[in-house]
Write a protein that holds these residues in place. Structure first.
Motif, mmCIF file in Angstrom:
data_model
loop_
_atom_site.group_PDB
_atom_site.id
_atom_site.type_symbol
_atom_site.label_atom_id
_atom_site.label_comp_id
_atom_site.label_asym_id
_atom_site.label_seq_id
_atom_site.Cartn_x
_atom_site.Cartn_y
_atom_site.Cartn_z
ATOM 1 N N ARG A 15 -6.519 -4.603 4.797
ATOM 2 C CA ARG A 15 -5.855 -3.335 4.481
ATOM 3 C C ARG A 15 -4.473 -3.252 5.134
ATOM 4 N NH1 ARG A 15 -11.215 -1.516 4.902
ATOM 5 N NH2 ARG A 15 -10.959 -0.971 7.095
ATOM 6 N N ARG A 19 -0.949 -2.881 3.033
ATOM 7 C CA ARG A 19 -0.001 -1.791 3.276
ATOM 8 C C ARG A 19 1.374 -2.323 3.661
ATOM 9 N NH1 ARG A 19 -4.771 1.585 6.386
ATOM 10 N NH2 ARG A 19 -5.833 2.244 4.466
ATOM 11 N N ASP A 53 -6.730 1.964 -1.657
ATOM 12 C CA ASP A 53 -5.294 1.699 -1.576
ATOM 13 C C ASP A 53 -4.725 1.085 -2.842
ATOM 14 O OD1 ASP A 53 -4.468 2.224 1.376
ATOM 15 O OD2 ASP A 53 -6.317 1.082 1.568
#
Length: 359
Positions: A15, A19, A53
Motif C-alpha cells: 500500500r 501511494r 486504493d
C-alpha cells in the motif's frame, strides 16, 4: 513440522508503494499491475490489500483477471495482452475486463460481438513487441468510432516504454512524442504510458493512467538504484533457518566443485534455501544476506536446497536462527545484481514450496 523457509509478505508495504506511485504520477490515476501472481506475492492478497486504493487493476491473462473476481473484487481489470482466443471476448464483456488490443485478429473478434467490452488499443511506439504502428492508427480507430457497438467502448491508447529504466536514454521522450503525434486526432480518448520506471523520470508526462508494477513490491525499476533508494519498502522477506554451523579450517573447501576455499579459520553456516525455492543459483560468493540484524555473505555455490554463509561477522549466530535472503535489510535488487539478473525475476521466481505468510 514443516521447515521454516518462508516468504513473509507485508501488505502495508504494498500500500505504501502504491501511494508513492500515485504521488509520483501527478494528475494521472494509477492502475495496479498485479500479473504473475502479484509478482510472486499472491494475486488475491495483493488485490485485496489495494482494494480501497486502486480504482483499476492490470494483468496479463484471463486466469489472473478471474482470480481478482474470485477474490470478491469488482474493479475493472485491464488485460495487457488482450484476448488469447475468441471466446475470451465474451468473458471480458461479462466480467468488466478491459482488453488491450494489439492485432487485427483481435479487432475481428471484437467486431463479432453484439456488446463490446471497454477496450484499449496498443500503439507500437518503439518497443516492437505488440501494437499497431502509429502511421496505421487512423485506419484502425475511425471504423471503431463509427460503429455503434464499439464507439463508446474505446477507452484510449496504451504504449510501453523500452528504456524508461535508463534516465539517460532519449528513447522514452521519443516514444512519448510518437504517441502524442499518432493520437492527436482524438484528444477525448485516454492515454496510458507509465510503467514503474517512468514514475521516476523528471518531467515525463504520464497522461491519464499510469501502470506501476514492480515498484509496488519494493524492487527498483531504475538502473543503478535500489528500491529503498527510491523510497520503496520491501514487500517480501525471504527467510530461511540456519540448520548447521561449524568452524572451517584454513584450506577447507565448501560446496559443489569446492569453488570457495577458506583462507583462514572461518565460522560457517548452512541455510535451508536454494534454487529449488527460487533463490538464484548464480548468486555466488559475496552475495549479501543478514542474520541477527547484521549483514553476512554467501560463500561457494548455491545448491538446490541449501547455501553456505560466512558467519565471521556474527559469531554468536546459532542453529535455528533465521537468515534474511532479501527483504528490509538486504534489497532484492542487491541480490539480483550479484546473480546477474533483475529483482522482477527473483520475486516472481519464488517457488510454490515456499509458503507465503501475510501481515
Amino acid at each position: 513440522m514443516p521447515r521454516t523457509t518462508v516468504a513473509r509478505i507485508d501488505t502495508s508495504a504494498i500500500r505504501h508503494n502504491y501511494r508513492l506511485a500515485c504521488e509520483r504520477a501527478g494528475p494521472a490515476r494509477a492502475m495496479a499491475v498485479i500479473k504473475a501472481d502479484g509478482y510472486g506475492h499472491g494475486i488475491a492478497a495483493v488485490a485485496k490489500a489495494l482494494a480501497e486504493d486502486a480504482p483499476r487493476y492490470a494483468v496479463a491473462c484471463l486466469e489472473e483477471a478471474l482470480a481478482v473476481r474470485e477474490a470478491g473484487l469488482s474493479q475493472p481489470v485491464v488485460m495487457l495482452q488482450g484476448p488469447h482466443q475468441q471466446d475470451d471476448m465474451a468473458v471480458f464483456a461479462r466480467q468488466g475486463f478491459q482488453p488491450v488490443l494489439h492485432s487485427h485478429y483481435q479487432l475481428e473478434w471484437l467486431r463479432a460481438l453484439q456488446t463490446a467490452p471497454a477496450f484499449w488499443l496498443k500503439v507500437n511506439t518503439g518497443m516492437n513487441r505488440l501494437g499497431f504502428p502509429p502511421q496505421d492508427l487512423a485506419a484502425q480507430v475511425e471504423p471503431l468510432l463509427n460503429a455503434a457497438v464499439t464507439r463508446s467502448a474505446l477507452q484510449g491508447f496504451v504504449t510501453h516504454f523500452s528504456c524508461a529504466d535508463d534516465p539517460a536514454s532519449p528513447e522514452t521522450a521519443e516514444q512519448t512524442r510518437r504517441l502524442c503525434q499518432a493520437t492527436a486526432r482524438w484528444p477525448h480518448l485516454e492515454k496510458s504510458v507509465g510503467n514503474s520506471a517512468a514514475h521516476f523520470l523528471a518531467e515525463q508526462p504520464l497522461f491519464d493512467w499510469s501502470r506501476p508494477g514492480i515498484m509496488l513490491y519494493g524492487s527498483s525499476p531504475v538502473i543503478g538504484r535500489t528500491g529503498p533508494e527510491l523510497g520503496l519498502r520491501a514487500a517480501m522477506t525471504l527467510e530461511a533457518p540456519l540448520i548447521a554451523t561449524r568452524t572451517l579450517k584454513a584450506g577447507d573447501r565448501v560446496g559443489y566443485g569446492g569453488s570457495w576455499v577458506a583462507e583462514r579459520d572461518t565460522r560457517m553456516g548452512m541455510v535451508a534455501v536454494g534454487y529449488g525455492d527460487g533463490y538464484p543459483r548464480h548468486a555466488g560468493t559475496d552475495t549479501p544476506a543478514a542474520v541477527r540484524g547484521r549483514r553476512i555473505r554467501l560463500i561457494g555455490r548455491v545448491s538446490m536446497d541449501m547455501l553456505a554463509v560466512d558467519l565471521s561477522s556474527v559469531p554468536e549466530a546459532r542453529d535455528g536462527d533465521s537468515v534474511e535472503l532479501w527483504g528490509p535489510q538486504v534489497s532484492v535488487d542487491e541480490v539480483a545484481a550479484h546473480a546477474g539478473t533483475i529483482g522482477y525475476e527473483l520475486l516472481t521466481g519464488v517457488t510454490a514450496r515456499v509458503p507465503r505468510l501475510y501481515r
